[in-house]
Design an enzyme around this catalytic site. Structure first.
Site, mmCIF file in Angstrom:
data_model
loop_
_atom_site.group_PDB
_atom_site.id
_atom_site.type_symbol
_atom_site.label_atom_id
_atom_site.label_comp_id
_atom_site.label_asym_id
_atom_site.label_seq_id
_atom_site.Cartn_x
_atom_site.Cartn_y
_atom_site.Cartn_z
ATOM 1 N N HIS A 35 19.581 20.729 42.036
ATOM 2 C CA HIS A 35 20.348 20.236 43.188
ATOM 3 C C HIS A 35 19.736 18.937 43.712
ATOM 4 C CE1 HIS A 35 21.237 24.700 43.693
ATOM 5 N NE2 HIS A 35 22.442 24.167 43.625
ATOM 6 N N GLN A 59 34.469 33.236 44.449
ATOM 7 C CA GLN A 59 34.196 32.909 43.039
ATOM 8 C C GLN A 59 33.302 33.938 42.370
ATOM 9 O OE1 GLN A 59 32.299 29.007 44.260
ATOM 10 N NE2 GLN A 59 31.045 29.384 42.466
ATOM 11 N N ASP A 148 27.094 23.485 34.698
ATOM 12 C CA ASP A 148 28.413 24.116 34.809
ATOM 13 C C ASP A 148 29.446 23.149 34.241
ATOM 14 O OD1 ASP A 148 27.648 26.532 36.480
ATOM 15 O OD2 ASP A 148 26.885 24.918 37.721
ATOM 16 N N SER A 184 19.497 28.693 40.206
ATOM 17 C CA SER A 184 19.059 29.604 41.291
ATOM 18 C C SER A 184 18.816 30.993 40.719
ATOM 19 C CB SER A 184 20.141 29.702 42.365
ATOM 20 O OG SER A 184 20.553 28.426 42.758
HETATM 21 O O1 PAF Z 1 28.422 24.914 41.314
HETATM 22 C C1 PAF Z 1 28.348 25.521 42.404
HETATM 23 O O2 PAF Z 1 27.282 25.680 43.006
HETATM 24 C C2 PAF Z 1 29.620 26.076 43.025
HETATM 25 O O3 PAF Z 1 30.499 26.532 42.057
HETATM 26 C C3 PAF Z 1 30.312 25.089 43.987
HETATM 27 C C4 PAF Z 1 30.784 23.854 43.244
HETATM 28 C C5 PAF Z 1 29.355 24.691 45.097
HETATM 29 C C6 PAF Z 1 31.541 25.749 44.616
HETATM 30 O O4 PAF Z 1 31.196 26.868 45.372
#
Ligand code: PAF
Length: 251
Positions: A35, A59, A148, A184
């Site tokens: 991040h 999600q 991702d 994470s």
């Molecule tokens: O990649 C992530 O951490 C999540 O899928 C996101 C883009 C913050 C959406 O909740």
């Protein structure tokens, strides 16, 4: 760093930033060096930086995965403050879902493959929450990690399909020295699991057919969720100590 909790408040602030470029990094918390690399890029390339921390329940198809997601808001705040972020948007469920998720965004093709095939509804939740966040923050540039990769491609498609005025910027996967993609979820692994996890990347990097890679991963002790080669990229998800790890690699 100013912490904003409601969409209304953020939208007011956004009006005062009209002539500035805004760099946005959406996160679910549990912040790590992956991040941080996105955040540093957003700070460097824009006048104003915004990070969101929102553990988005829509999600998660697996309740246990959501409940055990390793996030600590105070640690995240301290990291963001130290990095020099201007605004932290940290909404709650009622702020993000005043409709209680009656409205959702769906993609009918690629979102049903790979992680989407294994995690029904996952990408509906991702696309919906990112659309909402982009509508609130109205960033010039939004930064997403290539770990991702499927998520990034789907979001890119969403921005094109809905004529959205934002530039999505893909950022390379950040790895530990041993090759393990930083996530994470790595925090959920035991020391033994952490010692074994780098083999995941090592085996993908060694290449081979889908069947050969699957076999090598199984022999190394991983439970394979899927291995798919598509558009010159190997995508894979495995379980290690019931923790789901994903990775991908250009061929
Ligand atoms: O990649 C992530 O951490 C999540 O899928 C996101 C883009 C913050 C959406 O909740």
């Amino acid at each position: 760093m100013k912490v904003i909790k409601t969409a209304e408040e953020f939208k007011q602030i956004r009006k005062s930033l009209e002539n500035k470029s805004v760099g946005f990094v959406p996160t679910m918390g549990g912040l790590h060096n992956g991040h941080l690399s996105l955040i540093q890029k957003a700070i460097k390339e824009n006048d104003v930086s915004v990070v969101s921390v929102y553990l988005n329940p829509t999600q998660f198809n697996d309740k246990k995965d959501l409940e055990t997601y390793p996030a600590n808001f105070d640690d995240d705040c301290a990291l963001l403050e130290k990095a020099g972020v201007d605004y932290l948007f940290a909404p709650t469920y009622p702020v993000m879902y005043p409709d209680d998720y009656k409205y959702m965004l769906t993609e009918k093709d690629f979102s049903k493959e790979l992680c989407g095939a294994k995690r029904p509804g996952h990408f509906d939740g991702v696309l919906t929450v990112v659309m909402k966040l982009l509508n609130i923050v109205r960033p010039t540039n939004a930064y997403f990690g290539e770990k991702d990769y499927q998520q990034f491609k789907l979001l890119e498609g969403m921005v094109q399909a809905f004529f959205m005025d934002v530039k999505l910027i893909p950022c390379p996967i950040v790895r530990e020295e041993n090759g393990l993609a930083i996530s994470s979820r790595n925090r959920k692994l035991s020391p033994a699991g952490l010692a074994m996890a780098p083999k995941f990347h090592e085996i993908l990097a060694a290449g081979g057919s889908e069947a050969e890679i699957t076999k090598a991963l199984e022999n190394a002790g991983f439970k394979v969720d899927y291995v798919t080669i598509k558009d010159n990229r190997i995508y894979a998800a495995v379980f290690l100590e019931e923790v789901r790890l994903i990775d991908n690699l250009e061929r």
